[in-house]
Write an enzyme that holds these catalytic residues in place. Structure first.
Site, PDB file in Angstrom:
ATOM      1  N   GLY A 179       0.833  -1.201   0.000  1.00 34.79           N
ATOM      2  CA  GLY A 179       0.000   0.000   0.000  1.00 34.79           C
ATOM      3  C   GLY A 179       0.867   1.250   0.000  1.00 34.79           C
ATOM      4  N   LYS A 180       1.906   1.227   0.843  1.00 35.15           N
ATOM      5  CA  LYS A 180       2.817   2.380   0.901  1.00 35.15           C
ATOM      6  C   LYS A 180       3.550   2.551  -0.420  1.00 35.15           C
ATOM      7  CE  LYS A 180       3.978   2.808   5.746  1.00 35.15           C
ATOM      8  NZ  LYS A 180       5.013   2.679   6.756  1.00 35.15           N
ATOM      9  N   ASP A 201       8.492   6.466   8.356  1.00 35.15           N
ATOM     10  CA  ASP A 201       8.109   5.861   9.629  1.00 35.15           C
ATOM     11  C   ASP A 201       6.983   6.705  10.200  1.00 35.15           C
ATOM     12  OD1 ASP A 201       8.652   3.661  11.378  1.00 35.15           O
ATOM     13  OD2 ASP A 201       9.210   5.122  12.891  1.00 35.15           O
ATOM     14  N   SER A 202       5.997   6.046  10.778  1.00 37.64           N
ATOM     15  CA  SER A 202       4.853   6.819  11.248  1.00 37.64           C
ATOM     16  C   SER A 202       4.253   6.202  12.491  1.00 37.64           C
ATOM     17  CB  SER A 202       3.794   6.901  10.134  1.00 37.64           C
ATOM     18  OG  SER A 202       3.373   5.607   9.772  1.00 37.64           O
ATOM     19  N   GLY A 216      -5.323   0.758  11.635  1.00 39.38           N
ATOM     20  CA  GLY A 216      -4.562   1.152  12.828  1.00 39.38           C
ATOM     21  C   GLY A 216      -5.405   1.872  13.854  1.00 39.38           C
ATOM     22  N   TYR A 217      -4.942   3.030  14.281  1.00 45.37           N
ATOM     23  CA  TYR A 217      -5.601   3.778  15.360  1.00 45.37           C
ATOM     24  C   TYR A 217      -6.685   4.737  14.837  1.00 45.37           C
ATOM     25  CZ  TYR A 217      -1.626   2.101  18.109  1.00 45.37           C
ATOM     26  OH  TYR A 217      -0.701   1.303  18.728  1.00 45.37           O
ATOM     27  N   LYS A 249      -9.080  11.376   3.830  1.00 46.81           N
ATOM     28  CA  LYS A 249      -7.922  11.068   4.679  1.00 46.81           C
ATOM     29  C   LYS A 249      -6.628  11.346   3.912  1.00 46.81           C
ATOM     30  CE  LYS A 249      -5.448   7.657   7.338  1.00 46.81           C
ATOM     31  NZ  LYS A 249      -5.204   6.271   7.717  1.00 46.81           N
ATOM     32  N   HIS A 251      -1.239  12.841   8.033  1.00 40.82           N
ATOM     33  CA  HIS A 251       0.173  13.098   8.299  1.00 40.82           C
ATOM     34  C   HIS A 251       1.040  12.704   7.100  1.00 40.82           C
ATOM     35  CE1 HIS A 251      -1.311   9.231   9.420  1.00 40.82           C
ATOM     36  NE2 HIS A 251      -0.150   8.721   9.770  1.00 40.82           N
ATOM     37  N   ARG A 252       0.659  11.566   6.439  1.00 40.45           N
ATOM     38  CA  ARG A 252       1.426  11.127   5.272  1.00 40.45           C
ATOM     39  C   ARG A 252       1.264  12.118   4.124  1.00 40.45           C
ATOM     40  NH1 ARG A 252       1.607   6.329   7.010  1.00 40.45           N
ATOM     41  NH2 ARG A 252      -0.633   6.110   7.031  1.00 40.45           N
TER      42      ARG A 252
HETATM   43  P1  IMP Z   1       4.630   2.138  10.114  1.00 32.23           P
HETATM   44  O1  IMP Z   1       5.077   3.502   9.748  1.00 32.23           O
HETATM   45  O2  IMP Z   1       4.093   1.382   8.925  1.00 32.23           O
HETATM   46  O3  IMP Z   1       5.644   1.369  10.891  1.00 32.23           O
HETATM   47  O4  IMP Z   1       3.342   2.316  11.033  1.00 32.23           O
HETATM   48  C1  IMP Z   1       3.418   2.228  12.415  1.00 32.23           C
HETATM   49  C2  IMP Z   1       2.054   2.077  13.039  1.00 32.23           C
HETATM   50  O5  IMP Z   1       1.517   3.369  13.284  1.00 32.23           O
HETATM   51  C3  IMP Z   1       1.000   1.350  12.236  1.00 32.23           C
HETATM   52  O6  IMP Z   1       1.056  -0.040  12.403  1.00 32.23           O
HETATM   53  C4  IMP Z   1      -0.273   1.914  12.843  1.00 32.23           C
HETATM   54  O7  IMP Z   1      -0.563   1.251  14.039  1.00 32.23           O
HETATM   55  C5  IMP Z   1       0.115   3.335  13.157  1.00 32.23           C
HETATM   56  N1  IMP Z   1      -0.273   4.232  12.046  1.00 32.23           N
HETATM   57  C6  IMP Z   1       0.554   4.806  11.138  1.00 32.23           C
HETATM   58  N2  IMP Z   1      -0.166   5.549  10.262  1.00 32.23           N
HETATM   59  C7  IMP Z   1      -1.460   5.415  10.644  1.00 32.23           C
HETATM   60  C8  IMP Z   1      -2.683   5.929  10.114  1.00 32.23           C
HETATM   61  O8  IMP Z   1      -2.747   6.635   9.086  1.00 32.23           O
HETATM   62  N3  IMP Z   1      -3.809   5.571  10.767  1.00 32.23           N
HETATM   63  C9  IMP Z   1      -3.803   4.786  11.873  1.00 32.23           C
HETATM   64  N4  IMP Z   1      -2.703   4.264  12.386  1.00 32.23           N
HETATM   65  C10 IMP Z   1      -1.525   4.585  11.782  1.00 32.23           C
END
Ligand code: IMP
Length: 210
Positions: free
Chosen positions: A25-26, A83-84, A167-168, A188, A193-194
């Site tokens: 997806g990313k 990273d997020s 996620g959240y 969204k 944030h992305r």
């Molecule tokens: P990563 O950047 O893919 O490692 O994401 C880390 C974690 O942050 C994810 O597994 C989610 O739990 C949370 N996260 C990151 N971006 C989002 C979002 O857009 N919505 C909800 N949760 C997020």
């Protein structure tokens, strides 16, 4: 005239750029964002990266840097990594860099959301402020690196709301009635944030490559 003919038959090779993620997806989102800059966007696998990435940074920036640096050093091609996660003021910034594994390895999104709701139980509205953060790190060349950070602010709801997103999203309220999981994917992708980090990165790429 000859020059025109020759460029028609042999278009210059596009510069390759690796996205340091295993998340398709990313990869798709990055491809879309980068489509107008003339890169051939490839996955780590397509770049021949088979190593391990140890994300042991204390911040989103450090982790994005570790991912980009590890892959760049292995394959020698310009690399982007992100990273997020979620930061909650009342929890001193948790879950932060532990967002993905906050309720332990193998837990579900629902379980992670519930853990946050339990920790925030009884906390008044004014202390429920939170933000989603996304950092993107771009290594173009050995001494040519960029880092951008995007954020969206909201607050933690009292219960999950909405079915969209991941996620959240269901516990992240963007106003009193809407969570990140009640809005459309399109909305969204405009406010997240992305999206914010992508916009900042696009500005850098426009100056550099457009
Ligand atoms: P990563 O950047 O893919 O490692 O994401 C880390 C974690 O942050 C994810 O597994 C989610 O739990 C949370 N996260 C990151 N971006 C989002 C979002 O857009 N919505 C909800 N949760 C997020």
């Amino acid at each position: 005239m000859n020059r025109q003919n020759s460029s028609d038959s042999a278009a210059p090779a596009r510069k390759r750029l690796v996205i340091a993620t295993n998340n398709n997806g990313k990869l798709r989102e990055f491809r879309e964002m980068l489509s107008s800059f003339g890169f051939e966007v490839i996955s780590m696998k397509e770049a021949g990266f088979t190593g391990e990435i140890i994300e042991d940074g204390d911040t989103f920036e450090e982790n994005a840097h570790i991912k980009a640096r590890t892959v760049f050093e292995a394959v020698g091609i310009p690399t982007m990594a992100d990273d997020s996660g979620l930061e909650i003021d009342f929890l001193d910034g948790a879950p932060g860099v532990y967002s993905a594994r906050y309720a332990g390895e193998g837990a579900t999104d629902k379980e992670r959301c519930q853990k946050v709701l339990d920790e925030m139980h009884g906390v008044p509205r004014e202390l429920r402020e939170a933000r989603f953060v996304c950092t993107i790190y771009f290594i173009y060349d050995e001494d040519d690196e960029y880092s951008v950070r995007g954020e969206v602010r909201g607050f933690i709801g009292n219960e999950p709301v909405g079915e969209n997103g991941f996620g959240y999203d269901p516990i992240f309220m963007i106003d009193e009635d809407e969570s990140m999981a009640t809005i459309s994917e399109e909305e969204k992708n405009r406010i997240s944030h992305r999206a914010c980090a992508f916009r900042k990165l696009s500005e850098i790429l426009k100056e550099k490559f457009a």
